[in-house]
Design a protein around this motif. Sequence first.
Motif, PDB file in Angstrom:
ATOM      1  N   LEU A  97       1.010  -1.617  -0.084  1.00  0.00           N
ATOM      2  CA  LEU A  97       0.056  -0.041   0.002  1.00  0.00           C
ATOM      3  C   LEU A  97       0.870   1.263   0.129  1.00  0.00           C
ATOM      4  CD1 LEU A  97      -2.876   1.147   0.146  1.00  0.00           C
ATOM      5  CD2 LEU A  97      -2.643   1.313   2.720  1.00  0.00           C
ATOM      6  N   LEU A  98       1.925   1.203   0.863  1.00  0.00           N
ATOM      7  CA  LEU A  98       2.628   2.655   0.972  1.00  0.00           C
ATOM      8  C   LEU A  98       3.721   2.791  -0.072  1.00  0.00           C
ATOM      9  CD1 LEU A  98       3.289   2.488   4.861  1.00  0.00           C
ATOM     10  CD2 LEU A  98       1.691   3.854   3.603  1.00  0.00           C
ATOM     11  N   ARG A  99       4.169   1.697  -0.711  1.00  0.00           N
ATOM     12  CA  ARG A  99       5.300   1.611  -1.496  1.00  0.00           C
ATOM     13  C   ARG A  99       4.918   1.613  -3.128  1.00  0.00           C
ATOM     14  NH1 ARG A  99      10.080   3.595   0.597  1.00  0.00           N
ATOM     15  NH2 ARG A  99      10.401   2.977   2.360  1.00  0.00           N
ATOM     16  N   GLN A 100       3.846   0.751  -3.182  1.00  0.00           N
ATOM     17  CA  GLN A 100       3.425   0.723  -4.643  1.00  0.00           C
ATOM     18  C   GLN A 100       2.119   1.277  -5.028  1.00  0.00           C
ATOM     19  OE1 GLN A 100       5.257  -1.280  -6.672  1.00  0.00           O
ATOM     20  NE2 GLN A 100       6.540  -1.793  -4.874  1.00  0.00           N
ATOM     21  N   ILE A 101       0.870   0.955  -4.095  1.00  0.00           N
ATOM     22  CA  ILE A 101      -0.136   1.730  -4.486  1.00  0.00           C
ATOM     23  C   ILE A 101      -0.247   3.337  -4.332  1.00  0.00           C
ATOM     24  CG2 ILE A 101      -2.672   1.678  -4.038  1.00  0.00           C
ATOM     25  CD1 ILE A 101      -2.414  -1.256  -3.526  1.00  0.00           C
ATOM     26  N   LEU A 102      -0.098   3.733  -2.951  1.00  0.00           N
ATOM     27  CA  LEU A 102      -0.318   5.061  -2.534  1.00  0.00           C
ATOM     28  C   LEU A 102       0.532   5.985  -3.582  1.00  0.00           C
ATOM     29  CD1 LEU A 102      -2.017   6.593  -0.598  1.00  0.00           C
ATOM     30  CD2 LEU A 102      -0.076   6.412   0.858  1.00  0.00           C
TER      31      LEU A 102
END
Length: 147
Positions: free
Chosen positions: A52-57
């Motif tokens: 979530l923090l490194r790829q999606i956000l």
Amino acid sequence: IYGQTFAILLLVMALFEWIGLSYYVRGEVYKLREQPYVLAARALGQANTYILLRQILPNAMTPVITLLPFMVVSGTSALTALDFLGFGLQPPTPSWGEMIQDGLANVQAPWLAASAVGALFLTLLLASFVGEGLRDAFAPKTHARIQ
């Protein structure tokens, strides 16, 4: 006291504007969670918070950053309309809506309304240009030339 009423007005506008932005971010996250790089990170056993923090956000924030100038344009237009109708800032505080209302009340001096409308138009146009520039800067290059 004038800055306090303006801050309260901005706070109320922000409380209502974030709802539409949250729907937009939610849609982006749903779209991005099925991308191949997210599926590959999930297959590699990465933690959900890492994905979530490194790829999606970071990838979901790019469309949001390009949307923010247009939200500024809509917020400015809404505040100007509220000021014009008398629901915005109180009369001693200068505002574009009040200036346009004063210009329409004084028909013998058309430059009063014309200058306020011109300044508002120029500000909204430049904010739109900033939004277009941000969109071009953050959008992936679809027509890359090979030399």
